[in-house]
Design an enzyme around this catalytic site. Structure first.
Site, PDB file in Angstrom:
ATOM      1  N   CYS A  96     -13.638  -2.978   8.156  1.00 54.69           N
ATOM      2  CA  CYS A  96     -14.379  -3.037   6.898  1.00 54.69           C
ATOM      3  C   CYS A  96     -13.500  -3.399   5.715  1.00 54.69           C
ATOM      4  O   CYS A  96     -12.282  -3.246   5.745  1.00 54.69           O
ATOM      5  CB  CYS A  96     -15.091  -1.721   6.568  1.00 54.69           C
ATOM      6  SG  CYS A  96     -16.359  -1.278   7.750  1.00 54.69           S
ATOM      7  N   ASP A 151      -0.010 -13.620  16.569  1.00 53.55           N
ATOM      8  CA  ASP A 151       0.194 -12.262  16.066  1.00 53.55           C
ATOM      9  C   ASP A 151       0.105 -11.186  17.135  1.00 53.55           C
ATOM     10  O   ASP A 151       0.691 -10.113  16.990  1.00 53.55           O
ATOM     11  CB  ASP A 151      -0.815 -11.950  14.953  1.00 53.55           C
ATOM     12  CG  ASP A 151      -2.246 -12.172  15.409  1.00 53.55           C
ATOM     13  OD1 ASP A 151      -2.792 -11.308  16.111  1.00 53.55           O
ATOM     14  OD2 ASP A 151      -2.819 -13.225  15.062  1.00 53.55           O
ATOM     15  N   CYS A 192      -6.082   2.571  19.108  1.00 52.69           N
ATOM     16  CA  CYS A 192      -6.000   2.965  17.708  1.00 52.69           C
ATOM     17  C   CYS A 192      -7.244   3.786  17.379  1.00 52.69           C
ATOM     18  O   CYS A 192      -8.358   3.380  17.712  1.00 52.69           O
ATOM     19  CB  CYS A 192      -5.937   1.739  16.794  1.00 52.69           C
ATOM     20  SG  CYS A 192      -6.013   2.164  15.031  1.00 52.69           S
ATOM     21  N   CYS A 214      -0.178   2.203  18.079  1.00 50.43           N
ATOM     22  CA  CYS A 214      -0.752   1.294  19.078  1.00 50.43           C
ATOM     23  C   CYS A 214       0.333   0.613  19.908  1.00 50.43           C
ATOM     24  O   CYS A 214       0.076   0.123  21.005  1.00 50.43           O
ATOM     25  CB  CYS A 214      -1.649   0.251  18.420  1.00 50.43           C
ATOM     26  SG  CYS A 214      -0.843  -0.724  17.135  1.00 50.43           S
TER      27      CYS A 214
END
Length: 489
Positions: free
Chosen positions: A19, A369, A405, A459
């Site tokens: 969000c 990434d 996560c 994570c």
């Protein structure tokens, strides 16, 4: 009516944030609250593409437009006519890891309770969600959605029954809510923003003329011609009213505040500054550090759009290998591609193409990434080989994902993480690359050197600085619908 939105089965093999939030308080300026909030949501669109909403407070009356879809789809000229130019506004863009894109979870949520109305928009994940929800349900609460924002609103409304004012109710709620949340509230006469005691997700303060804004990222403050003031601190509540700006601190403090490292690697926009660190600089640093760990003899370095490009520039700068464009991204692709069981495959094929004239006959280093399940990386390597690349080396600007996560990034299922099933060499063979390297945990901490907060790497390491959920919420109604659909297949 927005008919087309992304299906859970067509989501690309990437990590997503959950969000973006924005709040605006007009203070004797000739500013348009709706226009500023809409523009801000365009700037935060990368944080959520599945629904968008704006609530405006005009004279104590709340007006809301929200719907499934992108910002441009939701806020049509006709829809915007429903929103007056008020004094306070909050906006939200949503990403959800849920299979059900229910409209009831669209934000902002407007809650009418004994002391008036509030509109709330939040980013993050409440880790004691199940315990609090059970407690509220046993007290008679009826939930319309599974969103964290609705749960938070119930907790605040409950605390308001005994607190002297809304500010005290929010502070008391912050002591009860665990996990990650960066939240904005539109109240009848003021704008409130608050951040969990760990500071997992970003939230900053800015000024446009004499008016104040709260935003998930500073980039939207810059684009509005405003001035960045500072980040909301972990465990802090800020209140903006006709008397100005006020700051309050939660009684409960974290032993080790920690900000999500993956915001720097992937989530945040490169033109944002978070916790005193430029996101662009952090990604450039990641590329330089990758070269120190993996010096490869190659003819060209390229990045996977968009977040891999800056890291590739850093690698090229450190290595002296020319940087070039290896891929072209289709920026105008919708969130669906036709119909049928091969939608996800066609979505990957249509979204990215290799630039043959640049890569043919060359030894190429590709920088991305992350690798989640490995499907996208396999596709990327295949594109490069089909374009004629002589060698394809894949480097990742973060360590391998090995743990879920619980604080706002949708890495929920450990079993779906390829790094939990295979070694680096096995993953390399699986995706078809000539070599594969991940940035080390030590180095990924260095990319945000100078941050004024600790960093969360759970994570990558499994070392959580905050309490994780004792049990995960299961929507029994949604589960029944899923089971029924499966039986009918």
């Amino acid at each position: 009516m927005i008919k087309n939105y992304v299906d859970i089965n067509t989501k690309l093999d990437k990590v997503n944030d959950e969000c973006g939030v924005f709040g605006f308080y007009k203070n004797d300026d000739d500013l348009d609250a709706v226009a500023i909030t809409q523009d801000a949501l365009f700037g935060l669109q990368h944080r959520g593409q599945e629904s968008a909403g704006i609530t405006v407070n005009k004279g104590g009356d709340f007006y809301t437009v929200k719907e499934l879809g992108m910002v441009s789809e939701v806020f049509t000229p006709k829809a915007l006519q429903k929103l007056p130019n008020g004094d306070i506004s909050v906006g939200h863009v949503r990403y959800t890891a849920s299979e059900s894109l229910d409209r009831a979870s669209n934000q902002p949520l407007v809650l009418r309770y004994t002391e008036g109305s509030i509109a709330i928009a939040s980013n993050g994940a409440i880790t004691n969600f199940v315990e609090i929800r059970k407690e509220l349900e046993h007290g008679g609460a009826i939930f319309q959605s599974n969103s964290n924002a609705e749960l938070m609103a119930y907790v605040i409304a409950t605390e308001r029954c005994t607190a002297q004012n809304l500010e005290d109710a929010v502070l008391a709620s912050m002591d009860k809510l665990k996990g990650a949340y960066s939240t904005v509230i539109c109240a009848p006469s003021r704008l409130i923003g608050f951040r969990d005691m760990h500071g997992f997700r970003p939230l900053c303060i800015g000024k446009i003329k004499n008016s104040y804004v709260l935003s998930s990222e500073s980039c939207v403050i810059d684009s509005a011609g405003g001035e960045f003031v500072r980040d909301v601190e972990p465990g802090e509540m800020v209140v903006i009213d006709d008397e100005g700006f006020h700051s309050y601190k939660s009684k409960v403090k974290a032993e080790k505040p920690s900000f999500c490292l993956f915001e720097y690697v992937y989530v945040a926009r490169p033109d944002s500054v978070v916790n005193g660190v430029s996101v662009h600089k952090a990604r450039f640093n990641a590329g330089e550090l990758l070269y120190r760990e993996y010096p490869i003899d190659a003819d060209m370095v390229c990045g996977v759009p968009d977040s891999g490009i800056i890291a590739a520039e850093g690698y090229a700068s450190a290595s002296g290998i020319p940087f070039g464009m290896g891929f072209v991204k289709n920026k105008y692709l919708g969130r669906t591609v036709g119909t049928g069981k091969d939608k996800k495959k066609r979505l990957m094929q249509t979204r990215l193409t290799a630039l043959k004239s640049n890569v043919s006959g060359k030894r190429v280093v590709i920088i991305d990434d992350s690798i989640v399940r490995g499907e996208t990386s396999r596709h990327i390597v295949r594109l490069m080989r089909e374009a004629g690349a002589k060698e394809v080396h894949m480097l990742i600007s973060s360590p391998p994902f090995v743990c879920p996560c619980y604080f706002g990034i949708d890495i929920h299922d450990k079993e779906n993480l390829i790094a939990n099933k295979m070694s680096v060499d096995e993953i390399c063979r699986e995706i078809g690359a000539d070599s594969l390297g991940y940035l080390s945990v030590d180095s990924v901490h260095k990319i945000a050197s100078g941050a004024n907060i600790g960093l969360c790497d759970a994570c990558f390491t499994g070392s959580y600085n905050a309490e994780i959920p004792k049990e995960m919420f299961v929507d029994k109604y949604a589960q029944k619908l899923t089971d029924t659909k499966n039986k009918l297949k």
